[in-house]
Write an enzyme that holds these catalytic residues in place. Structure first.
Site, mmCIF file in Angstrom:
data_model
loop_
_atom_site.group_PDB
_atom_site.id
_atom_site.type_symbol
_atom_site.label_atom_id
_atom_site.label_comp_id
_atom_site.label_asym_id
_atom_site.label_seq_id
_atom_site.Cartn_x
_atom_site.Cartn_y
_atom_site.Cartn_z
ATOM 1 C CD GLN A 174 -3.444 -4.422 7.328
ATOM 2 O OE1 GLN A 174 -3.440 -3.418 6.631
ATOM 3 N NE2 GLN A 174 -4.006 -5.554 6.940
ATOM 4 C CG ASP A 181 -9.805 -0.169 5.895
ATOM 5 O OD1 ASP A 181 -9.635 -0.385 4.679
ATOM 6 O OD2 ASP A 181 -8.972 -0.471 6.753
ATOM 7 C CE LYS A 218 -3.731 -2.376 2.416
ATOM 8 N NZ LYS A 218 -4.362 -2.656 3.721
#
Length: 315
Positions: A115, A137, A71
């Site tokens: 994460q 997210d 990412k």
């Protein structure tokens, strides 16, 4: 433009031998990223600061570190600034909460990524503390609730990746049967919401008849649902859950699952999805590989979300 196989009569689907199209997620993602890079450059040319993304990793999970590394690398390509905060799995919940609160209040931070997975002593719902405006997210209740109500919001990245694939193959799923294998609140459930939502409203869904199964669905029942499905999207993390004999000829199979197994021939680690690729490619109309299918698009949509958030905060 891809052939709309579902506009053919049923007898055509039953007797015609389909040539499977393997969907190249990397190519689709690369196009998105190139366009995003131009958009970010135009944004900064207007004297706005570059969009920023802060990722938090807790523990030493190797997959998490690889995901975040990819990412970060891709973010740099499109011009998005990143910061990665690495914490040991012994971090206290109090300290992690304080970190999130600081990021929420830091003006220069546009997006926050926590994460997963997290250590067992950390409340799994801690991501709820991320400011909804920075929730890249789309996992917070505020954003997910708007998504379920078909309102403008930040949509989970994997959902956007699946949406993009279905848009690319250009098939009308209105009234068709969709099977979602996987019931996680971050992947399976929101994908099911996408498939059955109205394409005319904010979510841009597909008007499909949607069924949700999971890893504990009996094989005979799963097979029955698969054989009746025009599109199967699986995200269970169970290798070879979907076999060739289960799949309806000409159907669309999107594999979101990812597992590491030992290759019996090379005895090395191998990444596989939920779908038995070699079997299903003989039957499906469209099929995503693992790796190289949904994964690259998920990263691209994460960065697209980051830019969308930054542009709202710095119009």
């Amino acid at each position: 433009m891809a052939q709309n196989i579902f506009l053919k009569p049923f007898y055509f689907i039953r007797h015609y031998r389909f040539k499977t199209t393997v969907i190249d997620g990397k190519s689709i993602a690369n196009k998105i990223l190139k366009d995003l890079k131009v958009a970010v450059q135009e944004h900064t040319d207007k004297k706005h600061r570059a969009p920023t993304l802060t990722a938090i990793i807790v523990g030493d999970d190797p997959s998490s570190k690889i995901y975040v590394k990819n990412k970060v690398k891709t973010a740099h390509f499109v011009g998005i600034k990143t910061e990665v905060l690495n914490f040991p799995d012994s971090i206290s919940e109090t300290k992690l909460i304080k970190t999130i609160q600081v990021l929420n209040s830091t003006k220069e931070v546009d997006s926050v990524l926590l994460q997963l997975p997290l250590p067992s002593h950390i409340n799994p719902n801690i991501y709820e503390l991320i400011s909804p405006e920075k929730d890249v997210d789309g996992f917070t209740s505020a954003n997910f609730g708007k998504f379920c109500l078909d309102k403008e919001t930040i949509i989970p990245c994997t959902v956007l990746a699946v949406q993009k694939i279905l848009q690319e193959i250009n098939i009308d799923f209105t009234g068709k049967n969709a099977l979602i294998c996987g019931r996680s609140k971050h992947v399976g459930l929101p994908i099911a919401m996408l498939l059955h939502s109205n394409f005319k409203n904010a979510v841009k869904g597909f008007n499909a008849n949607t069924i949700i199964c999971h890893r504990f669905t009996p094989v005979d029942q799963l097979t029955k649902f698969c054989q009746n499905a025009d599109v199967v999207i699986t995200a269970t993390g169970v290798p070879s859950l979907i076999r060739g004999y289960m799949v309806k000829k000409g159907s669309v199979i999107i594999d979101v699952g990812i597992s590491r197994i030992i290759d019996p021939q090379s005895l090395k680690n191998k990444i596989v999805g939920d779908v038995n690729f070699e079997e299903v490619k003989e039957v499906a109309g469209f099929l995503t590989p693992v790796p190289g299918g949904v994964g690259p698009l998920t990263v691209a949509m994460l960065l697209q979300n980051t830019f969308t958030i930054a542009r709202k905060r710095n119009p």
